[in-house]
Design an enzyme around this catalytic site. Structure first.
Site, PDB file in Angstrom:
ATOM      1  N   ASP A  68      -4.790   1.721  10.908  1.00  0.00           N
ATOM      2  CA  ASP A  68      -6.188   1.431  11.231  1.00  0.00           C
ATOM      3  C   ASP A  68      -6.242   1.015  12.702  1.00  0.00           C
ATOM      4  OD1 ASP A  68      -8.827   0.610  11.239  1.00  0.00           O
ATOM      5  OD2 ASP A  68      -8.615  -0.935   9.722  1.00  0.00           O
ATOM      6  N   PHE A 109     -13.910   2.611   5.232  1.00  0.00           N
ATOM      7  CA  PHE A 109     -12.954   2.021   4.306  1.00  0.00           C
ATOM      8  C   PHE A 109     -12.626   2.997   3.180  1.00  0.00           C
ATOM      9  CE2 PHE A 109     -11.277  -0.963   1.180  1.00  0.00           C
ATOM     10  CZ  PHE A 109     -10.455  -1.714   1.988  1.00  0.00           C
ATOM     11  N   VAL A 110     -11.347   3.113   2.878  1.00  0.00           N
ATOM     12  CA  VAL A 110     -10.895   4.014   1.807  1.00  0.00           C
ATOM     13  C   VAL A 110     -10.058   3.248   0.785  1.00  0.00           C
ATOM     14  CG1 VAL A 110     -10.932   6.172   3.135  1.00  0.00           C
ATOM     15  CG2 VAL A 110      -8.916   4.691   3.258  1.00  0.00           C
ATOM     16  N   LYS A 141      -6.753   6.334  10.865  1.00  0.00           N
ATOM     17  CA  LYS A 141      -8.139   6.191  11.337  1.00  0.00           C
ATOM     18  C   LYS A 141      -8.085   6.252  12.857  1.00  0.00           C
ATOM     19  CE  LYS A 141      -9.881   3.112   7.693  1.00  0.00           C
ATOM     20  NZ  LYS A 141     -10.300   1.707   7.420  1.00  0.00           N
ATOM     21  N   GLY A 178       0.763  -1.254   0.000  1.00  0.00           N
ATOM     22  CA  GLY A 178       0.000   0.000   0.000  1.00  0.00           C
ATOM     23  C   GLY A 178       0.790   1.299   0.000  1.00  0.00           C
ATOM     24  N   ARG A 236      -5.597   0.689  -6.602  1.00  0.00           N
ATOM     25  CA  ARG A 236      -4.331   1.331  -6.199  1.00  0.00           C
ATOM     26  C   ARG A 236      -3.918   2.445  -7.152  1.00  0.00           C
ATOM     27  NH1 ARG A 236      -2.204  -2.068  -2.150  1.00  0.00           N
ATOM     28  NH2 ARG A 236      -2.476  -4.294  -2.500  1.00  0.00           N
ATOM     29  N   GLU A 268       3.947   3.936   6.151  1.00  0.00           N
ATOM     30  CA  GLU A 268       2.730   3.155   5.927  1.00  0.00           C
ATOM     31  C   GLU A 268       1.720   3.969   5.116  1.00  0.00           C
ATOM     32  OE1 GLU A 268       1.082   0.580   5.781  1.00  0.00           O
ATOM     33  OE2 GLU A 268       1.132  -0.697   7.555  1.00  0.00           O
ATOM     34  N   ASP A 269       0.826   3.269   4.436  1.00  0.00           N
ATOM     35  CA  ASP A 269      -0.273   3.944   3.761  1.00  0.00           C
ATOM     36  C   ASP A 269      -1.305   4.405   4.779  1.00  0.00           C
ATOM     37  OD1 ASP A 269      -1.018   1.333   4.382  1.00  0.00           O
ATOM     38  OD2 ASP A 269      -1.830   0.865   2.416  1.00  0.00           O
TER      39      ASP A 269
HETATM   40  P1  IMP Z   1      -3.924  -2.147  11.021  1.00  0.00           P
HETATM   41  O1  IMP Z   1      -2.886  -3.197  11.324  1.00  0.00           O
HETATM   42  O2  IMP Z   1      -5.284  -2.512  11.504  1.00  0.00           O
HETATM   43  O3  IMP Z   1      -3.514  -0.770  11.500  1.00  0.00           O
HETATM   44  O4  IMP Z   1      -4.090  -2.117   9.459  1.00  0.00           O
HETATM   45  C1  IMP Z   1      -3.136  -1.566   8.638  1.00  0.00           C
HETATM   46  C2  IMP Z   1      -3.176  -2.120   7.223  1.00  0.00           C
HETATM   47  O5  IMP Z   1      -4.483  -2.522   6.821  1.00  0.00           O
HETATM   48  C3  IMP Z   1      -2.748  -1.059   6.262  1.00  0.00           C
HETATM   49  O6  IMP Z   1      -1.374  -1.174   5.969  1.00  0.00           O
HETATM   50  C4  IMP Z   1      -3.589  -1.307   5.037  1.00  0.00           C
HETATM   51  O7  IMP Z   1      -2.895  -2.156   4.155  1.00  0.00           O
HETATM   52  C5  IMP Z   1      -4.807  -2.018   5.532  1.00  0.00           C
HETATM   53  N1  IMP Z   1      -5.984  -1.118   5.648  1.00  0.00           N
HETATM   54  C6  IMP Z   1      -6.531  -0.616   6.787  1.00  0.00           C
HETATM   55  N2  IMP Z   1      -7.581   0.170   6.538  1.00  0.00           N
HETATM   56  C7  IMP Z   1      -7.703   0.193   5.184  1.00  0.00           C
HETATM   57  C8  IMP Z   1      -8.623   0.875   4.291  1.00  0.00           C
HETATM   58  O8  IMP Z   1      -9.549   1.630   4.678  1.00  0.00           O
HETATM   59  N3  IMP Z   1      -8.417   0.656   2.962  1.00  0.00           N
HETATM   60  C9  IMP Z   1      -7.424  -0.147   2.480  1.00  0.00           C
HETATM   61  N4  IMP Z   1      -6.559  -0.802   3.270  1.00  0.00           N
HETATM   62  C10 IMP Z   1      -6.692  -0.623   4.614  1.00  0.00           C
HETATM   63 MG    MG Z   2      -0.584  -1.855   4.214  1.00  0.00          MG
END
Ligand code: IMP
Ligand code: MG
Length: 184
Positions: A112, A161-162, A140, A53, A174, A108-109
Site C-alpha cells: 500500500d 480497500f480490498v 496499490k 495476510g 481472509r 507480501e499480500d
Molecule cells: P503498507 O505498509 O502501507 O504498504 O501496508 C501494507 C500492509 O497493510 C499489508 O501487509 C496489509 O496487511 C495491509 N493493507 C494495506 N492495504 C490493505 C487493504 O486494502 N486491505 C487489507 N489490508 C491492507
Molecule cells: Mg500484511
C-alpha cells in the site's frame, strides 16, 4: 462444500464486491511461480511470508514453484482494525531461518504505502542474504509513497480497500476465495 465466494459481502458494516475471481488469481500466480522457478533455478530460494495476510498467496505460489525451496514466516503489525495505515511498523514475530548467503523472496499480500516493505527490506538486508527479491500479490501503485523495488507483482490495483484471499478487514474475510473491493 464449494469455495467460499459470494458475489458481494458485508464486513464491519461495509459492502464489498468481487474484484478478482479465483480463476484470475490462480492464473496469475501460476505465471509468477513459473517465473520464479526460472529466475532462481539452482538457488534453493527461501520464501519469507509476512503474516498474517500473505499466508494464502504464499501457499498457492509455492505450489506453482517447481524447484527446491524453503519457507519461513515473520509477522508485522501496522494496521490495527482500521482501513488506513497507522504509519507505524511493529515486529510481532521474527524469522527462525538463517538467511545469510541465501536467496530470499519476501512475500507480501499487498503493498500500500510501501512502509512495511521498505522496513522489511532494510531489516533483512542487514542479515546479508545472497539476494533479496520481493513478491506481492497486490500493489496499490497510486498509494505507494515509500520507494521499494518489487520483483514480482500479481496485480496492480486502484487505491481502494480490498479483502479476501488472506486479506482481512478487522480480522474478517481472509477465508474468501476471491478478492473483493469496497463499493464506493
Ligand atoms: P503498507 O505498509 O502501507 O504498504 O501496508 C501494507 C500492509 O497493510 C499489508 O501487509 C496489509 O496487511 C495491509 N493493507 C494495506 N492495504 C490493505 C487493504 O486494502 N486491505 C487489507 N489490508 C491492507
Ligand atoms: Mg500484511
Amino acid at each position: 462444500m464449494d469455495l467460499y465466494q459470494p458475489e458481494t459481502i458485508h464486513v464491519n458494516g461495509e459492502k464489498f464486491r468481487v474484484y478478482l475471481t479465483h480463476e484470475e488469481i490462480q492464473q496469475r500466480i501460476k505465471q509468477l511461480g513459473n517465473q520464479i522457478s526460472k529466475d532462481l533455478k539452482d538457488k534453493r530460494p527461501i520464501f519469507i511470508g509476512v503474516l498474517n495476510g500473505a499466508y494464502i498467496f504464499l501457499a498457492d505460489l509455492m505450489r506453482y514453484v517447481s524447484i527446491p525451496c524453503e519457507v519461513d514466516f515473520l509477522k508485522l503489525s501496522s494496521y490495527g482494525d482500521e482501513k488506513v495505515s497507522s504509519g507505524q511498523v511493529q515486529d510481532l514475530k521474527e524469522i527462525n531461518a538463517h538467511i545469510k548467503g541465501r536467496h530470499v523472496i519476501l512475500v507480501e499480500d499487498i503493498i500500500d504505502t510501501g512502509l512495511s516493505m521498505k522496513y522489511l527490506v532494510e531489516k533483512l538486508k542487514r542479515l546479508e542474504p545472497a539476494s533479496l527479491s520481493v513478491a506481492t500479490m497486490l500493489h496499490k501503485t497510486e498509494a505507494t509513497k515509500h520507494e521499494v523495488q518489487i520483483d514480482y507483482v500479481g496485480f496492480k490495483i486502484p487505491n481502494l480497500f480490498v479483502l479476501g484471499y488472506g486479506l482481512d478487514y478487522a480480522q474478517e474475510g481472509r477465508n474468501l476465495a476471491q478478492i473483493y473491493i469496497l463499493e464506493e
